[in-house]
Design a protein around this motif. Sequence first.
Motif, mmCIF file in Angstrom:
data_model
loop_
_atom_site.group_PDB
_atom_site.id
_atom_site.type_symbol
_atom_site.label_atom_id
_atom_site.label_comp_id
_atom_site.label_asym_id
_atom_site.label_seq_id
_atom_site.Cartn_x
_atom_site.Cartn_y
_atom_site.Cartn_z
ATOM 1 N N GLY A 1 0.809 -1.214 0.000
ATOM 2 C CA GLY A 1 0.000 0.000 0.000
ATOM 3 C C GLY A 1 0.838 1.258 0.000
ATOM 4 O O GLY A 1 1.972 1.286 -0.485
ATOM 5 N N GLY A 2 0.267 2.316 0.558
ATOM 6 C CA GLY A 2 0.933 3.605 0.587
ATOM 7 C C GLY A 2 1.641 3.856 1.904
ATOM 8 O O GLY A 2 2.139 2.922 2.548
ATOM 9 N N HIS A 3 1.650 5.123 2.321
ATOM 10 C CA HIS A 3 2.360 5.526 3.538
ATOM 11 C C HIS A 3 1.439 5.313 4.739
ATOM 12 O O HIS A 3 1.006 6.260 5.411
ATOM 13 N N VAL A 4 1.130 4.049 4.995
ATOM 14 C CA VAL A 4 0.144 3.707 6.019
ATOM 15 C C VAL A 4 0.603 2.483 6.806
ATOM 16 O O VAL A 4 1.443 1.704 6.351
ATOM 17 N N ILE A 5 0.020 2.327 7.992
ATOM 18 C CA ILE A 5 0.198 1.110 8.771
ATOM 19 C C ILE A 5 -0.791 0.077 8.248
ATOM 20 O O ILE A 5 -1.978 0.373 8.112
ATOM 21 N N PRO A 6 -0.344 -1.136 7.923
ATOM 22 C CA PRO A 6 -1.285 -2.137 7.401
ATOM 23 C C PRO A 6 -2.367 -2.472 8.417
ATOM 24 O O PRO A 6 -2.110 -2.544 9.616
ATOM 25 N N ARG A 7 -3.582 -2.692 7.907
ATOM 26 C CA ARG A 7 -4.712 -2.948 8.791
ATOM 27 C C ARG A 7 -5.543 -4.159 8.378
ATOM 28 O O ARG A 7 -6.351 -4.631 9.168
ATOM 29 N N THR A 8 -5.388 -4.669 7.155
ATOM 30 C CA THR A 8 -6.176 -5.833 6.765
ATOM 31 C C THR A 8 -5.690 -7.060 7.524
ATOM 32 O O THR A 8 -4.491 -7.207 7.796
ATOM 33 N N LYS A 9 -6.605 -7.945 7.865
ATOM 34 C CA LYS A 9 -6.294 -9.043 8.782
ATOM 35 C C LYS A 9 -5.161 -9.930 8.285
ATOM 36 O O LYS A 9 -4.228 -10.242 9.034
ATOM 37 N N LYS A 10 -5.211 -10.361 7.032
ATOM 38 C CA LYS A 10 -4.176 -11.273 6.548
ATOM 39 C C LYS A 10 -2.803 -10.612 6.570
ATOM 40 O O LYS A 10 -1.812 -11.211 7.002
ATOM 41 N N THR A 11 -2.743 -9.362 6.116
ATOM 42 C CA THR A 11 -1.464 -8.659 6.097
ATOM 43 C C THR A 11 -0.935 -8.467 7.511
ATOM 44 O O THR A 11 0.251 -8.680 7.788
ATOM 45 N N VAL A 12 -1.830 -8.080 8.415
ATOM 46 C CA VAL A 12 -1.422 -7.872 9.803
ATOM 47 C C VAL A 12 -0.958 -9.181 10.429
ATOM 48 O O VAL A 12 0.057 -9.225 11.141
ATOM 49 N N ASP A 13 -1.670 -10.266 10.173
ATOM 50 C CA ASP A 13 -1.267 -11.561 10.730
ATOM 51 C C ASP A 13 0.089 -11.998 10.181
ATOM 52 O O ASP A 13 0.923 -12.548 10.915
ATOM 53 N N ASP A 14 0.316 -11.761 8.886
ATOM 54 C CA ASP A 14 1.619 -12.098 8.299
ATOM 55 C C ASP A 14 2.731 -11.270 8.946
ATOM 56 O O ASP A 14 3.803 -11.795 9.272
ATOM 57 N N LEU A 15 2.470 -9.982 9.126
ATOM 58 C CA LEU A 15 3.465 -9.116 9.759
ATOM 59 C C LEU A 15 3.721 -9.549 11.198
ATOM 60 O O LEU A 15 4.873 -9.568 11.658
ATOM 61 N N THR A 16 2.665 -9.897 11.902
ATOM 62 C CA THR A 16 2.821 -10.359 13.283
ATOM 63 C C THR A 16 3.748 -11.563 13.354
ATOM 64 O O THR A 16 4.608 -11.654 14.239
ATOM 65 N N GLY A 17 3.602 -12.488 12.408
ATOM 66 C CA GLY A 17 4.476 -13.656 12.388
ATOM 67 C C GLY A 17 5.933 -13.281 12.198
ATOM 68 O O GLY A 17 6.827 -13.831 12.863
ATOM 69 N N VAL A 18 6.185 -12.332 11.312
ATOM 70 C CA VAL A 18 7.561 -11.879 11.069
ATOM 71 C C VAL A 18 8.142 -11.237 12.328
ATOM 72 O O VAL A 18 9.287 -11.508 12.717
ATOM 73 N N VAL A 19 7.351 -10.393 12.976
ATOM 74 C CA VAL A 19 7.837 -9.697 14.171
ATOM 75 C C VAL A 19 8.048 -10.676 15.320
ATOM 76 O O VAL A 19 9.032 -10.578 16.069
ATOM 77 N N ARG A 20 7.163 -11.650 15.465
ATOM 78 C CA ARG A 20 7.353 -12.643 16.529
ATOM 79 C C ARG A 20 8.627 -13.447 16.307
ATOM 80 O O ARG A 20 9.341 -13.771 17.264
ATOM 81 N N ASP A 21 8.928 -13.768 15.061
ATOM 82 C CA ASP A 21 10.185 -14.468 14.771
ATOM 83 C C ASP A 21 11.380 -13.606 15.168
ATOM 84 O O ASP A 21 12.379 -14.113 15.703
ATOM 85 N N MET A 22 11.283 -12.313 14.907
ATOM 86 C CA MET A 22 12.369 -11.407 15.280
ATOM 87 C C MET A 22 12.529 -11.359 16.798
ATOM 88 O O MET A 22 13.655 -11.380 17.319
ATOM 89 N N ILE A 23 11.408 -11.297 17.513
ATOM 90 C CA ILE A 23 11.466 -11.278 18.977
ATOM 91 C C ILE A 23 12.143 -12.540 19.500
ATOM 92 O O ILE A 23 12.998 -12.485 20.394
ATOM 93 N N LEU A 24 11.780 -13.682 18.931
ATOM 94 C CA LEU A 24 12.400 -14.942 19.355
ATOM 95 C C LEU A 24 13.900 -14.944 19.081
ATOM 96 O O LEU A 24 14.685 -15.501 19.855
ATOM 97 N N SER A 25 14.311 -14.297 17.996
ATOM 98 C CA SER A 25 15.728 -14.315 17.622
ATOM 99 C C SER A 25 16.606 -13.543 18.596
ATOM 100 O O SER A 25 17.815 -13.779 18.666
ATOM 101 N N VAL A 26 15.997 -12.605 19.340
ATOM 102 C CA VAL A 26 16.791 -11.812 20.285
ATOM 103 C C VAL A 26 16.581 -12.268 21.725
ATOM 104 O O VAL A 26 17.083 -11.650 22.665
ATOM 105 N N GLY A 27 15.804 -13.333 21.883
ATOM 106 C CA GLY A 27 15.607 -13.888 23.221
ATOM 107 C C GLY A 27 14.609 -13.111 24.027
ATOM 108 O O GLY A 27 14.639 -13.129 25.254
#
Length: 257
Positions: A231-257
Amino acid sequence: MKFLCLPGGYCSAKCNEAFAGFDLTGAPAVGPGPFCDSLTSNGEARFFFTQGTTPVYPPPEYEGFFGPPPNFTFAEPDGPSKFNMRDFPKRDTPEATMKDALELAGQPTFSNIRLVVDRLIGILDSDEDIAGVIGYSEGAEMAASLILEEQRRHKESGREPRLKCAVLMCGWPPMDPVTGQVVLADEHFGEEIINIPTCHVIGAADPFLDASMALYNLCDPDSAELFDHGGGHVIPRTKKTVDDLTGVVRDMILSVG
């Protein structure tokens, strides 16, 4: 993990909470919420919302767009700028784009960045649970500036950095906390400047995409993740996109302990 959350320019902490998926009291929003609501669904993420301290007044045509007043910004230029963001250029590289944009803006400096990062460091020092940062637009720029300041203080005084990872949404390259100037990768001979894991949330249709990529280019490519919501200069809000982003961020959190 607890995250320090920094809103975009002209926004406020309350607007940030509401847009992120919380009502103005901090309670989870009803129904399928966006990013922060999704990230808290497993009970492992918490947030501290703050805002800039410089009052700003959106142009009449944008009244209400940034949320109800009062509205604030973090960075305050040392002099006036006649640059219209609608005239943001596009060049061969993100760094060339940013240099042209800064030239059009009159090569602004932001000496108040020192006070901004001092205040944000104070928040980190007062809340030992904060270990990550989430920033949108100007907030991502401030988050990156804060990371640089933590690294500088570690080198100069031995203060251990508190931030372990960052989510940078539609970001801009940071300001040097000492000089108040914008930092670009090609001025540092290709060395990584930001050395903690980062997730860069970008939009292919964002007119300021080069700014986000200039920020990405300042990070360690081995631990910097790109997430394009299309999209544009926005925070994603659609459920699938948000869920996908959440998965990426959770993986990052796990990587730093």
